[in-house]
Design an enzyme around this catalytic site. Sequence first.
Site, short mmCIF file in Angstrom:
data_model
loop_
_atom_site.label_atom_id
_atom_site.label_comp_id
_atom_site.label_asym_id
_atom_site.label_seq_id
_atom_site.Cartn_x
_atom_site.Cartn_y
_atom_site.Cartn_z
N ASP A 1 0.88 -1.18 0.00
CA ASP A 1 0.00 0.00 0.00
C ASP A 1 0.91 1.22 0.00
O ASP A 1 1.40 1.64 -1.05
CB ASP A 1 -0.92 -0.09 1.23
CG ASP A 1 -1.97 1.01 1.28
OD1 ASP A 1 -1.97 1.87 0.40
OD2 ASP A 1 -2.80 0.98 2.20
N LYS B 1 -1.33 -1.69 -4.45
CA LYS B 1 -2.47 -0.78 -4.49
C LYS B 1 -2.10 0.46 -5.27
O LYS B 1 -1.09 1.10 -4.98
CB LYS B 1 -2.86 -0.41 -3.06
CG LYS B 1 -4.33 -0.22 -2.87
CD LYS B 1 -4.65 0.23 -1.47
CE LYS B 1 -5.13 -0.93 -0.62
NZ LYS B 1 -5.69 -0.43 0.66
P1 5GP Z 1 1.82 -0.44 3.82
O1 5GP Z 1 2.88 -0.29 4.86
O2 5GP Z 1 2.37 -0.84 2.46
O3 5GP Z 1 0.95 0.79 3.73
O4 5GP Z 1 0.81 -1.56 4.29
C1 5GP Z 1 1.28 -2.81 4.61
C2 5GP Z 1 0.28 -3.74 5.24
O5 5GP Z 1 -0.98 -3.12 5.49
C3 5GP Z 1 -0.04 -4.89 4.34
O6 5GP Z 1 0.94 -5.89 4.40
C4 5GP Z 1 -1.38 -5.33 4.88
O7 5GP Z 1 -1.21 -6.15 6.00
C5 5GP Z 1 -2.03 -4.02 5.29
N1 5GP Z 1 -2.91 -3.50 4.22
C6 5GP Z 1 -2.70 -2.46 3.39
N2 5GP Z 1 -3.73 -2.29 2.54
C7 5GP Z 1 -4.62 -3.27 2.84
C8 5GP Z 1 -5.89 -3.66 2.28
O8 5GP Z 1 -6.46 -3.09 1.35
N3 5GP Z 1 -6.48 -4.75 2.87
C9 5GP Z 1 -5.93 -5.43 3.91
N4 5GP Z 1 -6.61 -6.47 4.39
N5 5GP Z 1 -4.73 -5.10 4.44
C10 5GP Z 1 -4.09 -4.04 3.91
#
Ligand code: 5GP
Length: 182
Positions: A105, A133
């Site tokens: 994300d 995403k």
């Molecule tokens: P980031 O640090 O890249 O923003 O997010 C990392 C973590 O957030 C991912 O490994 C996941 O566990 C959670 N996450 C981010 N977006 C989503 C989403 O749309 N759905 C779910 N279930 N988890 C998400």
Amino acid sequence: MAEAHPDIESILLSEEEIKEIVARMGKEITRDYADKNPLVIAVLRGAVVFMADVMRAITCPMSVDFMAVSSYADGVKSSGVVRIVKDLDTKIEGRNVLIVEDILDSGLTLSYLMRMLQSRNPASIEIAAFVVKDIEGKKPAVEPRYVGAHVPNAFVVGYGLDYAERYRNLPYLGILKPSVYE
Ligand code: 5GP
Ligand code: MG
Ligand code: MG
């Protein structure tokens, strides 16, 4: 296709589509790591389902290990704080490390992890993300070498991904109805 769960707004990737994605990624990884005996690391718990599938699509010698970090707690928004809940059991110095993640994300979680693992002097370190995403005008903090698919900027669940520890067992990836968490 099976009926979607009533809390799912729409299915983004069906079981069949996921199978094709995983097979393609397995081939790419096998090609690049044929003689590198990679250590494939999954980040618990979301990446477990993808890990179980993609490791069987990798046909070169490899080993696995697991890490657990916590960044989102039970909610849907990033806290920006990453905590190591379980560290690796394997020494990674000199190893070719491939981190398997469920979803990228902001990329903040992986960017933190990469820096932490980099300090242990692996030979190389790359990321395989099942989905990335797409957020307009925003680039994730890390660039995965392998990407399964891009998904819109919505909260998705299934195929390992949860909301409050639910929905990980759905065999497809879908958008969760906002009414479930609003
Ligand atoms: P980031 O640090 O890249 O923003 O997010 C990392 C973590 O957030 C991912 O490994 C996941 O566990 C959670 N996450 C981010 N977006 C989503 C989403 O749309 N759905 C779910 N279930 N988890 C998400
Ligand atoms: Mg994850
Ligand atoms: Mg989660």
